[in-house]
Design an enzyme around this catalytic site. Structure first.
Site, PDB file in Angstrom:
ATOM      1  N   HIS A 123       1.545  -1.127  -0.285  1.00 56.16           N
ATOM      2  CA  HIS A 123       0.446   0.252   0.184  1.00 56.16           C
ATOM      3  C   HIS A 123       1.040   1.296  -0.297  1.00 56.16           C
ATOM      4  CE1 HIS A 123      -3.156   2.387   1.833  1.00 56.16           C
ATOM      5  NE2 HIS A 123      -2.909   3.345   1.905  1.00 56.16           N
ATOM      6  N   GLU A 124       2.187   0.868   0.952  1.00 55.30           N
ATOM      7  CA  GLU A 124       2.455   2.871   1.010  1.00 55.30           C
ATOM      8  C   GLU A 124       3.590   2.385  -0.487  1.00 55.30           C
ATOM      9  OE1 GLU A 124       2.885   4.924   3.331  1.00 55.30           O
ATOM     10  OE2 GLU A 124       1.422   3.135   4.405  1.00 55.30           O
ATOM     11  N   HIS A 127       1.207   4.108  -2.882  1.00 52.96           N
ATOM     12  CA  HIS A 127       1.715   5.617  -2.848  1.00 52.96           C
ATOM     13  C   HIS A 127       1.989   6.070  -3.571  1.00 52.96           C
ATOM     14  CE1 HIS A 127      -1.916   6.107  -0.677  1.00 52.96           C
ATOM     15  NE2 HIS A 127      -1.710   6.073   0.475  1.00 52.96           N
ATOM     16  N   GLU A 186      -5.989   6.900  -1.249  1.00 49.73           N
ATOM     17  CA  GLU A 186      -6.346   5.358  -0.469  1.00 49.73           C
ATOM     18  C   GLU A 186      -7.025   4.123  -1.213  1.00 49.73           C
ATOM     19  OE1 GLU A 186      -5.476   4.528   2.720  1.00 49.73           O
ATOM     20  OE2 GLU A 186      -4.189   6.818   2.029  1.00 49.73           O
TER      21      GLU A 186
HETATM   22 ZN   LIG Z   1      -2.429   4.979   2.399  1.00 48.94          ZN
END
Ligand SMILES: [Zn+2]
Length: 267
Positions: A123-124, A127, A186
Site C-alpha cells: 500500500h505504501e 502511494h 487511498e
Molecule cells: Zn494510504
C-alpha cells in the site's frame, strides 16, 4: 483585483501543463518533477532517521527487509530501496519518492504475519508509484496553503518549512501535522498495493485481516497509520471484491522460488 485575475490566469496556464493520469486513470495535477520529489523524499528520510531510534533487533530487521525486497523486486527497477526499521510503539509505516521505506516496530504487533506486513508495504509503495505525494504537495502549493511548501521544496528558503512538505508526503504523524491522503488516493493505493503483494507471492486474503486488525488497534486515538491513511467505509468490501482478480497473480508468484520471510516469535 486585476492582479488576482492575472495570477489566476497564470496559475491555470501553469496547471494545464501538468495534468496527467494516475496508474488507474484518475486525473492528477503534478507540479513537481520526479527529481524534486526524490530530493524531498531523501531529505525527509534523512530527517526521520535523525529523529527516530533505529531498531537494533537483527531478526526483525531481516524480516522487514525480506518482505520489502520481495515487494520492490516486483517493480523491476534497478535502483535499490532503502529500508529502515524504527524502534517505536507507533503503529505506522511509510514509503517515500526516491525509494525509501520506513517501518515502526509497533506495526509488527498489528500486522500479525508476513502477508499482513506486505499488505501495508504494498500500500505504501503504491502511494509512491502513483505519485500521491506529488499530488498532495502540488495541491498545497496551488491552493496557497503552503507557498512555503514550494519554497522549501525548491530549496529557496532553507529548511524551516520542511514539516509542511513532509506532511504532503504522508508523514503527518511523524511530524505532528495532519494532512491525510484523500479517499481516491487511498482506494488507488489499496488496488495497486493488493496487486503488488500478490505478484510478490504474499496472500491477498490477509489484506482483509490486516485492515480489520488496524481498525481494532491503537486505543482511543487509533493507530498512527490511520491518521494519514484514513480508512474509507468500503475498504474491506473493495478488497474482498478484488480477491478473485489477484488470485492468478498470487498463484503465478508461488511457482517462483521466493525468499521465505519469517520471524521467530518469543511470545
Ligand atoms: Zn494510504
Amino acid at each position: 483585483m486585476k492582479l488576482n485575475w492575472v495570477v489566476a490566469a497564470l496559475l491555470s496556464f501553469a496547471v494545464a501543463g501538468c495534468v496527467s493520469k494516475s496508474p488507474t486513470g484518475r486525473s492528477q495535477v503534478l507540479t513537481f518533477t520526479n527529481a524534486q520529489m526524490s530530493q524531498m523524499g531523501a531529505e525527509s528520510f534523512a530527517q526521520i532517521k535523525k529523529q527516530q531510534k533505529i531498531s537494533n533487533d537483527k531478526a526483525k530487521t531481516a524480516y522487514v527487509n525480506c518482505i520489502a525486497d520481495r515487494i520492490t523486486d516486483v517493480l523491476g527497477t534497478q535502483q535499490p530501496w532503502e529500508v529502515v526499521l524504527f524502534e517505536s510503539e507507533q503503529v505506522n509505516a511509510f514509503a517515500l519518492p526516491g525509494g525509501y521505506i520506513g517501518v515502526y516496530t509497533g506495526l509488527l504487533e498489528v500486522a500479525e504475519n508476513q502477508h499482513q506486513l506486505a499488505t501495508v508495504m504494498g500500500h505504501e509503495v503504491a502511494h509512491v508509484l502513483a505519485q500521491h505525494g506529488n499530488e498532495q504537495v502540488s495541491r498545497a502549493q496551488l491552493t496557497g496553503i503552503g507557498m512555503q511548501v514550494a519554497d522549501a521544496a525548491l530549496g529557496a528558503s532553507g529548511v524551516d518549512n520542511k514539516d509542511l512538505y513532509m506532511a504532503g508526503l504522508g508523514l503527518g504523524a511523524q511530524v505532528g501535522i495532519m494532512l491525510p491522503f484523500g479517499r481516491a488516493q487511498e482506494s488507488e493505493a489499496d488496488v495497486m498495493g493488493l496487486e503488488l503483494m500478490a505478484k510478490a507471492g504474499f496472500d491477498p486474503k490477509e489484506s482483509i485481516a490486516l485492515w480489520q486488525n488496524m481498525a481494532k488497534a491503537g486505543g482511543a486515538q487509533g493507530p498512527e497509520l490511520l491518521s494519514t491513511h484514513p480508512s474509507h467505509g468500503t475498504r474491506i468490501e473493495d478488497l474482498q471484491a478484488m480477491q478473485q482478480q489477484v488470485m492468478p497473480l498470487y498463484a503465478q508468484a508461488q511457482k517462483q522460488s521466493l525468499a521465505s520471510c519469517n520471524i521467530a516469535r518469543n511470545n
